[in-house]
Scaffold this active site. Structure first.
Site, PDB file in Angstrom:
ATOM      1  N   CYS A 113      45.242  43.804  43.828  1.00 17.07           N
ATOM      2  CA  CYS A 113      46.631  44.228  43.563  1.00 17.07           C
ATOM      3  C   CYS A 113      47.349  44.553  44.862  1.00 17.07           C
ATOM      4  O   CYS A 113      48.541  44.256  45.018  1.00 17.07           O
ATOM      5  CB  CYS A 113      46.651  45.452  42.650  1.00 17.07           C
ATOM      6  SG  CYS A 113      45.902  45.172  41.049  1.00 17.07           S
TER       7      CYS A 113
HETATM    8  C1  BEZ Z   1      41.910  44.529  42.044  1.00 21.66           C
HETATM    9  O1  BEZ Z   1      43.133  44.524  42.084  1.00 21.66           O
HETATM   10  O2  BEZ Z   1      41.238  44.339  43.067  1.00 21.66           O
HETATM   11  C2  BEZ Z   1      41.180  44.702  40.759  1.00 21.66           C
HETATM   12  C3  BEZ Z   1      41.747  45.475  39.751  1.00 21.66           C
HETATM   13  C4  BEZ Z   1      41.079  45.664  38.561  1.00 21.66           C
HETATM   14  C5  BEZ Z   1      39.836  45.068  38.389  1.00 21.66           C
HETATM   15  C6  BEZ Z   1      39.286  44.276  39.391  1.00 21.66           C
HETATM   16  C7  BEZ Z   1      39.971  44.091  40.578  1.00 21.66           C
END
Ligand code: BEZ
Length: 214
Positions: free
Chosen positions: A46
């Site tokens: 994210c």
């Molecule tokens: C991420 O943004 O890295 C992420 C968010 C939720 C689950 C897995 C990865």
């Protein structure tokens, strides 16, 4: 769960965001919109996604697109995380992030897919036209970051095909030839496409990309 389809009107809402309280339709105004959710603040994928979107500001502006993000984390969390995004992605977050702690907006847009995760939003994207109709939806899992070049490519196609009787072929990019809509007769095509066209099959006619009308 909401089941929004292409052509449906994008639901309006009021929300608390990192840039203050907003009304969605007022925020979009007459622009195109990209509304996207991400699973959670302070997560690696994210962080790269939101940094990328911030760094594409000029590309969105060129296309008259307003961007807005959402997660189910709260405002305090958003504030701290935005600082991290700015520092680590060498950018300044320049669009609002909705703090949807009560999941009101996520539910309205069907951004929680309980069999993937029953509390966090998945990576949804809605592309919304100036008339507020939904023109594209996309859903990625939490583990896969989205390709924002692809989103710009889709916006280019949507804007071109909204005002010209053409469609864009596989892997098309801005500047490449497009196909003439099957509903257009050859006689009409002669007048409509002054740069000419190549008839590969009666249903497959290629023409240079027309000028973008607005
Ligand atoms: C991420 O943004 O890295 C992420 C968010 C939720 C689950 C897995 C990865």
């Amino acid at each position: 769960m909401s089941d929004l389809k292409l052509g449906d009107k994008a639901p309006d809402f009021d929300a608390e965001t990192s840039e203050g309280n907003i009304n969605f339709y007022d925020y979009l105004g007459d622009s195109w919109g990209i509304f996207f959710s991400h699973p959670a603040d302070y997560t690696p994928v994210c962080t790269t996604e939101l940094g990328t979107v911030a760094n594409y500001k000029a590309e969105f502006e060129k296309r008259n697109v307003k961007v807005i993000a959402l997660s189910v984390d709260g405002m305090e969390s958003h504030r701290g995380w935005i600082k991290d995004i700015n520092e680590t992605q060498n950018t300044t977050v320049n669009f609002p992030i909705i703090a949807d702690e009560d999941r009101k907006v996520s539910d309205l847009y069907g951004m929680i897919h309980p069999k993937a995760d029953d509390t966090l939003t998945v990576r949804s994207v809605f592309v919304i036209a100036p008339d507020k109709s939904i023109k594209m939806t996309l859903t990625y899992p939490a583990s896969t970051g989205r390709n924002f070049d692809e989103l710009l490519r889709v916006i280019d196609s949507l804007q071109l095909t909204a005002y010209n009787k053409v469609a864009t072929p596989a892997n098309w990019k801005h500047g490449e030839d497009v196909v003439i809509s099957p509903s257009v007769s050859n006689e009409e095509a002669d007048k409509m496409f002054p740069k000419g066209y190549k008839e590969i099959r009666p249903y497959l006619r290629m023409t240079p990309e027309p000028e973008l009308k607005k």
